[in-house]
Design a protein around this motif. Structure first.
Motif, PDB file in Angstrom:
ATOM      1  N   UNK A 139     -80.961  19.488 -86.653  1.00 17.04           N
ATOM      2  CA  UNK A 139     -80.347  18.512 -85.734  1.00 17.04           C
ATOM      3  C   UNK A 139     -80.283  17.133 -86.394  1.00 17.04           C
ATOM      4  N   UNK A 140     -81.386  16.750 -87.035  1.00 14.58           N
ATOM      5  CA  UNK A 140     -81.453  15.446 -87.696  1.00 14.58           C
ATOM      6  C   UNK A 140     -80.401  15.358 -88.805  1.00 14.58           C
ATOM      7  N   UNK A 141     -80.283  16.457 -89.567  1.00 14.56           N
ATOM      8  CA  UNK A 141     -79.314  16.458 -90.671  1.00 14.56           C
ATOM      9  C   UNK A 141     -77.888  16.330 -90.126  1.00 14.56           C
ATOM     10  N   UNK A 142     -77.629  17.035 -89.012  1.00 15.65           N
ATOM     11  CA  UNK A 142     -76.290  16.963 -88.422  1.00 15.65           C
ATOM     12  C   UNK A 142     -75.975  15.540 -87.956  1.00 15.65           C
ATOM     13  N   UNK A 143     -76.912  14.952 -87.230  1.00 17.06           N
ATOM     14  CA  UNK A 143     -76.698  13.594 -86.713  1.00 17.06           C
ATOM     15  C   UNK A 143     -76.472  12.597 -87.854  1.00 17.06           C
ATOM     16  N   UNK A 144     -77.186  12.801 -88.943  1.00 18.57           N
ATOM     17  CA  UNK A 144     -77.168  11.824 -90.035  1.00 18.57           C
ATOM     18  C   UNK A 144     -75.941  11.967 -90.934  1.00 18.57           C
ATOM     19  N   UNK A 145     -75.400  13.181 -91.042  1.00 15.11           N
ATOM     20  CA  UNK A 145     -74.348  13.391 -92.050  1.00 15.11           C
ATOM     21  C   UNK A 145     -73.004  13.822 -91.474  1.00 15.11           C
ATOM     22  N   UNK A 146     -72.981  14.307 -90.245  1.00 16.12           N
ATOM     23  CA  UNK A 146     -71.747  14.869 -89.691  1.00 16.12           C
ATOM     24  C   UNK A 146     -70.569  13.885 -89.776  1.00 16.12           C
ATOM     25  N   UNK A 147     -69.470  14.293 -90.416  1.00 15.66           N
ATOM     26  CA  UNK A 147     -68.303  13.393 -90.499  1.00 15.66           C
ATOM     27  C   UNK A 147     -67.757  13.037 -89.113  1.00 15.66           C
ATOM     28  N   UNK A 148     -67.833  14.016 -88.170  1.00 10.95           N
ATOM     29  CA  UNK A 148     -67.318  13.723 -86.820  1.00 10.95           C
ATOM     30  C   UNK A 148     -68.033  12.530 -86.206  1.00 10.95           C
ATOM     31  N   UNK A 149     -69.319  12.396 -86.526  1.00 11.81           N
ATOM     32  CA  UNK A 149     -70.089  11.295 -85.961  1.00 11.81           C
ATOM     33  C   UNK A 149     -70.056  10.069 -86.883  1.00 11.81           C
ATOM     34  N   UNK A 150     -70.455  10.283 -88.126  1.00 12.72           N
ATOM     35  CA  UNK A 150     -70.697   9.133 -89.009  1.00 12.72           C
ATOM     36  C   UNK A 150     -69.426   8.484 -89.558  1.00 12.72           C
ATOM     37  N   UNK A 151     -68.306   9.216 -89.540  1.00  8.23           N
ATOM     38  CA  UNK A 151     -67.077   8.582 -90.051  1.00  8.23           C
ATOM     39  C   UNK A 151     -66.294   7.933 -88.920  1.00  8.23           C
ATOM     40  N   UNK A 152     -66.783   8.084 -87.714  1.00  9.37           N
ATOM     41  CA  UNK A 152     -66.040   7.602 -86.553  1.00  9.37           C
ATOM     42  C   UNK A 152     -66.625   6.278 -86.044  1.00  9.37           C
ATOM     43  N   UNK A 153     -65.917   5.171 -86.288  1.00 12.98           N
ATOM     44  CA  UNK A 153     -66.475   3.859 -85.902  1.00 12.98           C
ATOM     45  C   UNK A 153     -66.645   3.679 -84.401  1.00 12.98           C
ATOM     46  N   UNK A 154     -65.992   4.528 -83.608  1.00 18.61           N
ATOM     47  CA  UNK A 154     -66.206   4.384 -82.160  1.00 18.61           C
ATOM     48  C   UNK A 154     -67.528   5.041 -81.750  1.00 18.61           C
ATOM     49  N   UNK A 155     -68.051   5.916 -82.618  1.00 20.25           N
ATOM     50  CA  UNK A 155     -69.339   6.565 -82.307  1.00 20.25           C
ATOM     51  C   UNK A 155     -70.484   5.807 -82.974  1.00 20.25           C
ATOM     52  N   UNK A 156     -70.345   5.482 -84.253  1.00 23.40           N
ATOM     53  CA  UNK A 156     -71.417   4.784 -84.962  1.00 23.40           C
ATOM     54  C   UNK A 156     -70.977   3.385 -85.365  1.00 23.40           C
ATOM     55  N   UNK A 157     -71.787   2.406 -85.004  1.00 23.36           N
ATOM     56  CA  UNK A 157     -71.352   1.020 -85.231  1.00 23.36           C
ATOM     57  C   UNK A 157     -71.812   0.436 -86.559  1.00 23.36           C
ATOM     58  N   UNK A 158     -72.786   1.102 -87.205  1.00 22.40           N
ATOM     59  CA  UNK A 158     -73.262   0.591 -88.493  1.00 22.40           C
ATOM     60  C   UNK A 158     -72.703   1.419 -89.632  1.00 22.40           C
ATOM     61  N   UNK A 159     -72.728   0.858 -90.841  1.00 27.93           N
ATOM     62  CA  UNK A 159     -72.265   1.609 -92.008  1.00 27.93           C
ATOM     63  C   UNK A 159     -73.142   2.850 -92.181  1.00 27.93           C
ATOM     64  N   UNK A 160     -72.530   4.052 -92.261  1.00 27.74           N
ATOM     65  CA  UNK A 160     -73.364   5.253 -92.420  1.00 27.74           C
ATOM     66  C   UNK A 160     -74.206   5.154 -93.688  1.00 27.74           C
ATOM     67  N   UNK A 161     -75.471   5.548 -93.588  1.00 20.62           N
ATOM     68  CA  UNK A 161     -76.310   5.536 -94.784  1.00 20.62           C
ATOM     69  C   UNK A 161     -75.889   6.663 -95.718  1.00 20.62           C
ATOM     70  N   UNK A 162     -75.332   7.736 -95.145  1.00 17.99           N
ATOM     71  CA  UNK A 162     -74.920   8.895 -95.936  1.00 17.99           C
ATOM     72  C   UNK A 162     -73.632   8.536 -96.694  1.00 17.99           C
ATOM     73  N   UNK A 163     -73.768   8.368 -98.013  1.00 19.55           N
ATOM     74  CA  UNK A 163     -72.676   7.810 -98.823  1.00 19.55           C
ATOM     75  C   UNK A 163     -71.330   8.532 -98.662  1.00 19.55           C
ATOM     76  N   UNK A 164     -71.299   9.895 -98.618  1.00 18.23           N
ATOM     77  CA  UNK A 164     -69.986  10.553 -98.496  1.00 18.23           C
ATOM     78  C   UNK A 164     -69.220  10.177 -97.230  1.00 18.23           C
ATOM     79  N   UNK A 165     -69.919   9.656 -96.221  1.00 18.11           N
ATOM     80  CA  UNK A 165     -69.231   9.274 -94.973  1.00 18.11           C
ATOM     81  C   UNK A 165     -68.790   7.816 -94.955  1.00 18.11           C
TER      82      UNK A 165
END
Lengths: 314, 453
Positions: free
Chosen positions: B345-371
């Motif tokens: 679950x933690x890995x999904x939350x941290x790396x998932x493109x659906x979440x981490x590449x979407x600025x409406x979901x995450x407001x900070x720069x993703x720590x996961x570089x590929x996103x």
């Protein structure tokens, strides 16, 4: 804990019964059936006292003595904690300012109120009581606005004192008087009402006799009324001291509102105990600190009770 | 005589009363001790217990997305404060669970924490409550998280970094071109201080930064490799305030102190004084750019297309490093009965493109570089020179100095307690360094650490 307000408002007659003079006649007033009813009511109180007062103390003693380093290790580490001295220093400054000002002002105000006509006196008593009706945390929220020069209705006074922003107002040196002012406004009103009740219990003939003997209002207040409410003053000091040493809500709420500037999470000893238990997972040291506060409160209470002859039956 | 008899009777009563007190108190202690040991039946229920996940309000959109992509997942979602501003919620709850037992389905398996340093607090003694994620998450995944210095502790991976909160140099392009025409923004701390001194003379009332806030240590000391809070393994702290990396930066800040506003960005004074519009420059986290300046209303900021991110000043020792303010963590508790599911679950939350590449979901720069690249595109239209801003942010994201360690005390709290009051009263940063260091050392020793100067 927040500074406790004065006990619930009591009528003059009721407070007099608790004040001592009538206590000596308890046995004559309580024959047979009513005595068992008395035990019943007291039993409820004793049960709660045991569950919520005595049992936690016994548990704290157990915790304090079961530290990993031996019987006294929790006390040693509590006393040598680098925050210990400053926390007690803060509370000492606060207590001196608060207890002296509260005792002097409450007694002075209530003696003056007692000389006013019944209607005017009642209006003032109500006025003084209003701030005390706010619960501890709620009153701190009000004070947050009062102390912020950019939001306070009294901002001009703060600006005049040289405070341009909230951080200036709550500078470390200002905190003991700030908490003392907060505690005064939330607690004094209740005590004024209680003291007024005690004054009302003074026999009218006594005051009349003093007047006939040529005593003026000031002399009557100082030489007749004051000695007769002495026990209530001692009672106020005992409760205030115990409550004051446990100061918690005010610095905690003010500290979180200041976003961590100037007011530490361990400003008072009670906060330090909470901090050590909840942020360092060390319940043993926290219990040791709590016991220090308990012993301090008991010692001062015993001293005041003894010196103030609080439980003496005439 | 009557009173004498009464007293004797009362003594008899008091003996009984005392005995009762002891019995009741003893019983309550016994029951308190009894709950401290997790029961065997609790362990037996493990398999059917849901995964308990504690999340903060800002992660509500993550949860919504997870539910959409994982229908039927046996998860109990619990909204909590996120330990915002280091309020101590996690420490106090964990301390209590350590006493009463981590009951599956009740105690948290996964926790989101808003405070970047708390992996060190909860993952080390006396807590030791975080799971080492290395056996459960592939290194090819976790090694792509920026800012992992807050999660890699004594060889263990105690968390994944949700967002990267590296500091950059935010510049108000309008004010800059007006006050410093033809000049490039500073690239070193010395130039930064010189610009501050120039501003004091030519445009008093305008600022190059904030000073007096609890996170200043993370801005200026962390950003200059100052070894005042450096864990060197096995609960040993290096605390050397006389290092040139500390004294030089403090001296430079002192030389331009009049060009720093004492208003914090979350105070009423910041809004009422319109401080955001008087900031010519500000060293601040990536998230501060959009949270404080782009907004034309909430924080009375200058609005969009005005601020531009530049690389943070190079450290006085020449190192290309920066500090970090905040940035959340995903953690798994070591008491979980479902470590694989929790880590997944933690890995999904941290790396998932659906979440981490979407600025409406995450407001900070993703720590996961590929996103990061896709998320950065969302900054178009928010900041001036979006291409340069994106490049500066991406560069800073990988330059967070790893010597500022996650430790079981809050440097922010200590700075706010001992340094800020002196600074507000007109003191200097240099003079606050010693008090800061002394208090960090005391906090470390009190937590059972050794301190090396």
């Amino acid at each position: 804990m927040s500074i406790p307000s004065a006990p619930a408002v009591t009528s003059g007659r009721k407070s007099a019964a608790r004040g001592g003079r009538a206590a000596g006649t308890r046995e004559q007033l309580a024959p047979g059936g009513s005595r068992s009813a008395g035990y019943f009511f007291v039993a409820l109180y004793v049960l709660l006292l045991l569950l919520l007062g005595v049992a936690p103390v016994v548990y704290a003693v157990y915790l304090a003595l079961s530290g990993s380093g031996g019987l006294t290790s929790s006390f040693t580490s509590a006393f040598s904690d680098f925050r210990f001295a400053s926390a007690f220093e803060h509370i000492l400054e606060f207590m001196v300012i608060w207890l002296v000002s509260q005792t002097f002002l409450v007694v002075a105000l209530v003696l003056m109120l007692h000389n006013l006509s019944q209607r005017v006196g009642a209006a003032f008593r109500f006025l003084f009581y209003i701030p005390g009706a706010l619960a501890g945390a709620a009153s701190v929220i009000v004070w947050l606005f009062m102390l912020d020069p950019t939001a306070s209705p009294f901002g001009f006074i703060l600006h005049w004192l040289g405070y341009a922003q909230f951080d200036n107002t709550v500078a470390p040196g200002n905190l003991p008087p700030i908490f003392a002012i907060m505690a005064f406004w939330t607690g004094a009103g209740g005590w004024i009402v209680v003291m007024y009740g005690a004054l009302n219990n003074i026999p009218h003939e006594l005051l009349e006799a003093a007047q006939i003997d040529g005593s003026n209002a000031f002399q009557t207040a100082m030489q007749i009324k004051l000695p007769l409410i002495r026990k209530w003053i001692v009672y106020m000091l005992v409760l205030s001291f115990a409550g004051g040493t446990q100061l918690f809500v005010e610095p905690t709420v003010l500290g979180s509102a200041a976003l961590g500037v100037g007011i530490s999470k361990y400003w008072s000893p009670n906060q330090l105990a909470w901090f050590i238990a909840s942020e360092y997972d060390n319940f043993n040291e926290a219990a040791a600190l709590s016991l220090v506060l308990l012993v301090l409160g008991l010692m001062v209470a015993a001293l005041l009770v003894w010196r103030g002859r609080l439980f003496e039956v005439e | 005589m009557r009173s004498l008899i009464h007293r004797k009777l009362w003594r008899g009563h008091s003996l009984w009363a005392m005995l009762t007190v002891l019995v009741v108190a003893g019983a309550s202690v016994g029951s308190a001790l009894a709950v401290a040991v997790p029961s065997a039946s609790a362990k037996a229920k493990t398999s059917s217990a849901p995964l308990v996940v504690w999340y903060d309000a800002a992660r509500a959109a993550f949860v919504k997305e997870y539910k959409k992509t994982h229908p039927g997942a046996n998860v109990k979602w619990v909204l909590y404060s996120g330990d915002a501003n280091g309020d101590g919620t996690l420490q106090s709850k964990f301390a209590l669970y350590n006493r009463v037992g981590w009951k599956p389905g009740v105690a948290p398996d996964v926790v989101f924490d808003e405070e970047n340093y708390e992996g060190g607090w909860l993952g080390e003694p006396p807590y030791n409550d975080l799971l080492n994620l290395k056996p459960y998450i592939s290194q090819s995944v976790w090694s792509k998280d920026d800012g992992l210095g807050d999660c890699l502790i004594d060889g263990k991976l105690v968390c994944l970094r949700n967002d990267d909160a590296a500091n950059v140099l935010w510049v108000n392009t309008k004010l800059w071109s007006q006050f410093f025409p033809g000049q490039a923004p500073p690239t070193t701390w010395a130039q930064y201080a010189a610009d501050g001194q120039a501003l004091i003379k030519s445009h008093p009332g305008y600022y190059i930064g904030e000073f007096g806030q609890p996170w200043d240590a993370e801005t200026y000391l962390w950003g200059n490799e100052c070894p005042i809070n450096e864990a060197s393994g096995n609960q040993v702290l290096t605390d050397n305030p006389s290092s040139p990396n500390c004294t030089k930066i403090a001296g430079l800040i002192d030389s331009a102190l009049g060009a720093f506003t004492p208003n914090g960005p979350f105070t009423t004074a910041w809004v009422t004084d319109g401080t955001a519009q008087k900031m010519v420059m500000d060293i601040g986290a990536i998230w501060q750019g959009s949270a404080i300046y782009a907004s034309g209303t909430g924080s009375n900021g200058p609005g969009t297309n005005v601020m531009e991110a530049y690389p943070p000043p190079v450290a006085t020792n020449g190192a290309h490093v920066t500090g970090s303010i905040g940035g959340g963590l995903w953690m798994v508790t070591s008491h979980t009965q479902q470590p694989k599911a929790a880590a997944a679950l933690v890995e999904y939350m941290d790396t998932s493109p659906q979440i981490q590449e979407n600025p409406t979901i995450t407001q900070g720069l993703p720590a996961y570089a590929p996103d990061q690249d896709k998320w950065l595109k969302s900054l178009n239209g928010v900041f001036a020179n979006s291409g340069a801003t994106e490049a500066a942010i991406k560069k800073a994201a990988g330059e967070i100095w790893t010597g500022w360690s996650p430790v079981p005390w809050s440097v922010e709290s200590i700075f706010g307690d001992v340094a800020t009051p002196g600074l507000i009263a007109g003191g200097s940063f240099s003079s606050a360094l010693t008090a800061l260091s002394t208090n960090i050392s005391s906090a470390a020793q009190s937590a059972g650490w050794q301190v090396k100067k």
